[in-house]
Scaffold this motif. Structure first.
Motif, short mmCIF file in Angstrom:
data_model
loop_
_atom_site.label_atom_id
_atom_site.label_comp_id
_atom_site.label_asym_id
_atom_site.label_seq_id
_atom_site.Cartn_x
_atom_site.Cartn_y
_atom_site.Cartn_z
N LYS A 198 40.89 42.85 36.02
CA LYS A 198 41.55 43.94 36.72
C LYS A 198 40.76 45.24 36.55
O LYS A 198 40.66 46.05 37.47
CB LYS A 198 42.97 44.12 36.18
N TRP A 257 49.45 34.57 42.24
CA TRP A 257 50.21 35.38 43.19
C TRP A 257 50.58 34.63 44.46
O TRP A 257 51.50 35.01 45.16
CB TRP A 257 49.43 36.66 43.55
N PHE A 286 42.44 52.58 53.06
CA PHE A 286 42.17 52.50 51.62
C PHE A 286 43.40 52.91 50.81
O PHE A 286 43.80 52.22 49.87
CB PHE A 286 40.97 53.40 51.28
N LYS A 337 46.94 43.27 52.06
CA LYS A 337 45.75 43.86 51.42
C LYS A 337 44.49 43.37 52.08
O LYS A 337 43.58 44.14 52.36
CB LYS A 337 45.71 43.48 49.93
N LEU A 338 44.45 42.04 52.35
CA LEU A 338 43.25 41.46 52.97
C LEU A 338 43.00 42.06 54.36
O LEU A 338 41.87 42.43 54.69
CB LEU A 338 43.42 39.94 53.10
N ALA A 365 48.98 47.53 46.58
CA ALA A 365 48.62 46.87 45.32
C ALA A 365 49.63 47.23 44.23
O ALA A 365 50.03 46.38 43.44
CB ALA A 365 47.21 47.29 44.90
N VAL A 374 36.81 49.14 43.16
CA VAL A 374 37.59 49.93 44.12
C VAL A 374 37.04 51.36 44.16
O VAL A 374 36.75 51.91 45.22
CB VAL A 374 39.09 49.94 43.72
N GLY A 397 39.13 40.57 43.55
CA GLY A 397 40.49 40.47 44.10
C GLY A 397 40.94 39.02 44.16
O GLY A 397 42.05 38.67 43.74
N LYS A 442 53.41 46.09 45.52
CA LYS A 442 53.51 44.66 45.91
C LYS A 442 54.42 44.52 47.13
O LYS A 442 55.16 43.54 47.26
CB LYS A 442 54.05 43.77 44.78
N HIS A 499 37.96 45.02 38.87
CA HIS A 499 38.48 45.21 40.22
C HIS A 499 38.67 46.70 40.51
O HIS A 499 38.21 47.22 41.53
CB HIS A 499 39.81 44.46 40.34
N LEU A 500 39.31 47.40 39.57
CA LEU A 500 39.57 48.83 39.78
C LEU A 500 38.26 49.62 39.79
O LEU A 500 38.13 50.59 40.54
CB LEU A 500 40.52 49.36 38.69
N LEU A 531 35.87 42.10 46.71
CA LEU A 531 36.64 40.96 47.26
C LEU A 531 36.76 39.85 46.23
O LEU A 531 37.85 39.30 46.01
CB LEU A 531 35.95 40.43 48.52
N LEU A 584 41.76 37.68 40.77
CA LEU A 584 43.06 38.18 40.32
C LEU A 584 44.21 37.40 40.97
O LEU A 584 45.23 37.13 40.35
CB LEU A 584 43.20 39.67 40.63
N VAL A 585 44.01 37.04 42.27
CA VAL A 585 45.05 36.27 42.98
C VAL A 585 45.27 34.93 42.28
O VAL A 585 46.41 34.52 42.02
CB VAL A 585 44.64 36.03 44.46
N ILE A 618 46.08 50.23 51.09
CA ILE A 618 45.79 49.07 50.23
C ILE A 618 46.17 49.38 48.78
O ILE A 618 46.77 48.56 48.09
CB ILE A 618 44.29 48.70 50.29
N VAL A 635 41.76 45.49 53.96
CA VAL A 635 40.34 45.53 53.57
C VAL A 635 39.45 45.29 54.79
O VAL A 635 38.43 45.98 54.96
CB VAL A 635 40.05 44.49 52.45
#
Ligand code: HEM
Length: 120
Positions: free
Chosen positions: A3, A60, A104, A71-72, A111, A10, A51, A114, A6-7, A48, A54-55, A107, A75
Motif C-alpha cells: 500500500k 477485494w 484523479f 477506480k479502473l 479509494a 500515486v 493496485g 470504497k 501504491h501511494l 496499476l 492490493l486487490v 479515484i 484510471v
C-alpha cells in the motif's frame, strides 16, 4: 507494505503528469528526452500493478467490488485525458488537464470511501 508503494506511485504519477504539462508549455523540447518519454509508462505500469496486487492481497473481489471497477475506469479516463492534455494545445489542453485532475481526485476519494457513488 504494498500500500505504501501504491501511494508512492500515486504521488509520483500525479507529479510527473503535472510536471510534463508544465514542461510542454514552457520547454516542450525537453519532453523529447528518452527518459521523460519512458518514465511515465514505467510509473503508470507500477501504479496499476501495485493496485492489482492490493486487490488480490485484500481479497477485494470477493465482496462488493463496484468501487474497484470505478477506480479502473477512472484510471483509464485519467490516462486517456492525460494523453490528450499533452498532445493538444490551447483550450483543449486545459479542458483535458482539468478532466484528468477531476478523475484523479475521484479515484482517490473512491479509494478511501470504497464507494463509487460517494457524491450521492
Ligand atoms: C490514479 C490512480 C489511483 C489512485 C489516485 C489511487 C488511490 C488510492 C488511495 C488513496 C488508497 C488508500 C486508501 C485507504 O487507505 O483508505 C488506495 C488503495 C488501494 N487501491 Fe488505489 N489508487 C489508484 C489506482 C488503483 C488501481 C488501478 C487499482 C486496482 C485496480 C487500485 C486498487 C487499490 C486497492 C485494492 C487499495 C487498498 C484498499 C484498502 O486496503 O483499504 N488502485 N488507492
Amino acid at each position: 507494505m504494498i500500500k505504501i508503494f501504491h501511494l508512492a506511485f500515486v504521488l509520483i504519477s500525479i507529479f510527473s503528469f503535472v510536471g510534463r504539462v508544465i514542461l510542454s508549455e514552457i520547454q516542450p523540447e525537453m519532453l523529447k528526452q528518452k527518459v521523460l518519454k519512458i518514465a511515465p509508462h514505467v510509473i503508470n505500469t507500477l501504479l496499476l500493478l501495485s493496485g492489482f496486487i492490493l486487490v488480490i492481497q485484500g481479497q477485494w473481489l470477493s465482496g462488493e467490488y463496484g468501487w474497484i471497477i470505478a477506480k479502473l475506469l477512472g484510471v483509464l479516463a485519467y490516462i486517456g485525458l492525460g494523453i490528450v492534455a499533452l498532445r493538444s494545445q490551447g483550450t483543449a489542453r486545459w479542458l483535458a488537464f482539468a478532466g484528468a485532475i477531476v478523475c484523479f481526485v475521484y479515484i482517490g476519494i473512491v479509494a478511501v470511501t470504497k464507494n463509487a457513488l460517494f457524491f450521492l
